[in-house]
Design an enzyme around this catalytic site. Sequence first.
Site, mmCIF file in Angstrom:
data_model
loop_
_atom_site.group_PDB
_atom_site.id
_atom_site.type_symbol
_atom_site.label_atom_id
_atom_site.label_comp_id
_atom_site.label_asym_id
_atom_site.label_seq_id
_atom_site.Cartn_x
_atom_site.Cartn_y
_atom_site.Cartn_z
ATOM 1 N N HIS A 267 94.646 75.680 1.228
ATOM 2 C CA HIS A 267 94.127 76.994 0.567
ATOM 3 C C HIS A 267 92.755 77.363 0.899
ATOM 4 C CE1 HIS A 267 94.280 79.571 -2.951
ATOM 5 N NE2 HIS A 267 94.197 78.882 -3.858
ATOM 6 N N HIS A 306 100.674 82.637 5.846
ATOM 7 C CA HIS A 306 100.517 83.023 4.534
ATOM 8 C C HIS A 306 101.981 82.889 3.841
ATOM 9 C CE1 HIS A 306 98.959 84.587 0.910
ATOM 10 N NE2 HIS A 306 98.010 84.326 1.411
ATOM 11 N N ASP A 362 91.093 83.789 5.937
ATOM 12 C CA ASP A 362 90.134 82.622 6.326
ATOM 13 C C ASP A 362 89.876 82.474 7.821
ATOM 14 O OD1 ASP A 362 89.433 81.617 3.700
ATOM 15 O OD2 ASP A 362 91.494 80.345 3.677
HETATM 16 N N1 ACO Z 1 100.140 77.052 12.396
HETATM 17 C C1 ACO Z 1 101.499 76.534 12.847
HETATM 18 N N2 ACO Z 1 102.616 76.785 12.495
HETATM 19 C C2 ACO Z 1 102.680 77.265 11.290
HETATM 20 C C3 ACO Z 1 101.550 77.813 10.502
HETATM 21 C C4 ACO Z 1 100.125 77.417 11.327
HETATM 22 N N3 ACO Z 1 99.152 77.843 10.352
HETATM 23 N N4 ACO Z 1 101.968 78.138 9.283
HETATM 24 C C5 ACO Z 1 103.033 77.815 9.082
HETATM 25 N N5 ACO Z 1 103.603 77.311 10.333
HETATM 26 C C6 ACO Z 1 105.057 77.264 10.544
HETATM 27 C C7 ACO Z 1 105.573 75.803 9.821
HETATM 28 O O1 ACO Z 1 105.430 74.921 10.862
HETATM 29 C C8 ACO Z 1 106.961 76.396 9.673
HETATM 30 O O2 ACO Z 1 107.582 76.219 10.793
HETATM 31 P P1 ACO Z 1 109.228 75.708 11.170
HETATM 32 O O3 ACO Z 1 109.844 76.738 10.209
HETATM 33 O O4 ACO Z 1 109.443 75.568 12.365
HETATM 34 O O5 ACO Z 1 109.339 74.535 10.309
HETATM 35 C C9 ACO Z 1 107.071 77.784 9.568
HETATM 36 O O6 ACO Z 1 105.828 78.279 10.143
HETATM 37 C C10 ACO Z 1 106.672 78.214 7.950
HETATM 38 O O7 ACO Z 1 105.732 77.362 7.563
HETATM 39 P P2 ACO Z 1 105.508 76.855 5.872
HETATM 40 O O8 ACO Z 1 104.627 75.858 5.951
HETATM 41 O O9 ACO Z 1 107.110 76.698 5.349
HETATM 42 O O10 ACO Z 1 104.762 78.043 5.128
HETATM 43 P P3 ACO Z 1 104.204 78.114 4.003
HETATM 44 O O11 ACO Z 1 104.485 79.654 3.329
HETATM 45 O O12 ACO Z 1 104.899 77.374 2.869
HETATM 46 O O13 ACO Z 1 102.868 78.083 4.282
HETATM 47 C C11 ACO Z 1 100.520 78.364 4.556
HETATM 48 C C12 ACO Z 1 101.795 79.048 3.957
HETATM 49 C C13 ACO Z 1 100.327 76.977 3.926
HETATM 50 C C14 ACO Z 1 99.452 79.251 4.407
HETATM 51 C C15 ACO Z 1 100.654 77.872 6.060
HETATM 52 O O14 ACO Z 1 100.885 78.996 6.670
HETATM 53 C C16 ACO Z 1 99.532 77.094 6.645
HETATM 54 O O15 ACO Z 1 99.285 75.685 6.544
HETATM 55 N N6 ACO Z 1 98.705 77.749 7.418
HETATM 56 C C17 ACO Z 1 97.262 77.370 7.825
HETATM 57 C C18 ACO Z 1 96.458 76.778 6.519
HETATM 58 C C19 ACO Z 1 95.728 78.177 6.218
HETATM 59 O O16 ACO Z 1 95.078 78.967 6.852
HETATM 60 N N7 ACO Z 1 95.810 78.405 4.681
HETATM 61 C C20 ACO Z 1 94.861 79.430 4.157
HETATM 62 C C21 ACO Z 1 95.961 80.328 3.487
HETATM 63 S S1 ACO Z 1 95.274 81.692 2.756
HETATM 64 C C22 ACO Z 1 94.629 81.248 1.465
HETATM 65 O O17 ACO Z 1 94.955 80.326 1.045
HETATM 66 C C23 ACO Z 1 93.208 81.791 1.017
#
Ligand code: ACO
Length: 423
Positions: A267, A306, A362
Amino acid sequence: MAANSLTITDNRTGKSYEVPVTDGTIKAMDLRQIKTGADDFGLMTYDPAFMNTASCRSAITFIDGDKGILEYRGYPIEDIADKASFLEVAYLLNEGEFPNTAQLAKWTDDVRYHTYVHTNVIKFLEGFRYDAHPMGMLLGAVGALSTFYPDAKHIDDPRNRYVQRVRLMAKFPTIAAFCFRHSHGLPYEFPRNDLSYIGNFVNMTFSIGGKHEPNPVLQRALEILLILHADHEQNCSTNAVRSVGSSHVDPFSAISAGIAALYGPLHGGANEAVLRMLDEIGSKDRIPGFIEKVKKGEGRLMGFGHRVYKSYDPRAKLIKHIADEVFQQTGMNPKLEIALQLEAIALKDDYFIQRKLYPNVDFYSGLIYQAMGYPTDYFTVLFALGRLPGWLAQWEELVKDGEQKIARPRQIYTGPRKRKFSK
Ligand code: ACO
């Protein structure tokens, strides 16, 4: 049969049920009537992480994640970021309308009146180790404010709620700045009520020997960053504020729950994680190798992806412009070049395209904070400062919402039952 309804046939019993559809949703409680027999509890939904569950009705923030639209109280974020001040945005989120001149004057005065914290708060902060993470200090100190204002527990009184919201808006920058000073081993700089909200905060962080020469471009850039973070509907930390607030605890305790949720790297902690990732990559030639590791599931591209945005985060677009303005003042940061190239490569890569992974708020914010002189572990504190008005508005909305009750999800029990206990 009503047009706005859903007919569900339970193949276990052959029975059919008609459930009303309102605002594109069905009420989970309407499923409870679906039973296989008299001793069946009734059908529930299983939705870990609230992937498809609306937990409230809200009139504060609108997001269309597919189209990349973000609006506060109906105003596009692009217009707000261009024209409004942070205090005006805080008022808008909390009161539903932008303030007129008299309302803004009163709101500004109210906040200014409460900027000082009890000196005992300083004693708490002094108890933290020299290298304590500022988010840990912030969440502890904000939670502790409830002990100074026991009247805050009267959450049914609208006037009382207003006073506590003002106190939080006023004291949060002071505590946040004190955390910064603690990390630097610097004496705490007290609020200056002749300065603007942002000017005072910047002064409390950077003033040395009572002197700080403000840079108006950097100050406005910081103000816009805070505005862009001010609310984002039912995100993890806002949900934490609402969930804890639903127990009718005082707002200081509920907001400290929001700070705790924001601290996590998935987050608000992502802005810090982006900088650590850019450090780890180190140079542009190492980007392809890093991307390959991410694609193999060895870590994530921080600042990308996201839960709601499945196109470019509108805030990230605005932040890129701010970055240009800030780096003109502070000089180019080699990490920005790595970030720009990383983004360009990721946006063309099938892995990221197929999963609709775009830069989020971010990805660039940390680089800007660093250029402004804030250390990496302080970035999430700045995010928290920005998000505070949204948390407060959402808390106020929760308290006034007659449909809300204490937040208490169900579970699917998977453990053993009726085991024989013997010593
Ligand atoms: N890098 C690489 N792969 C990713 C990323 C990433 N940043 N984010 C998602 N994925 C992939 C996952 O591995 C998954 O792949 P799969 O289908 O092959 O298993 C797919 O994309 C879906 O990912 P989920 O984790 O199911 O997506 P979710 O909606 O639960 O997660 C989140 C959203 C937590 C923001 C995620 O994208 C992430 O971890 N991003 C990196 C951390 C980040 O930047 N967080 C800030 C968010 S904005 C905020 O809070 C202000």
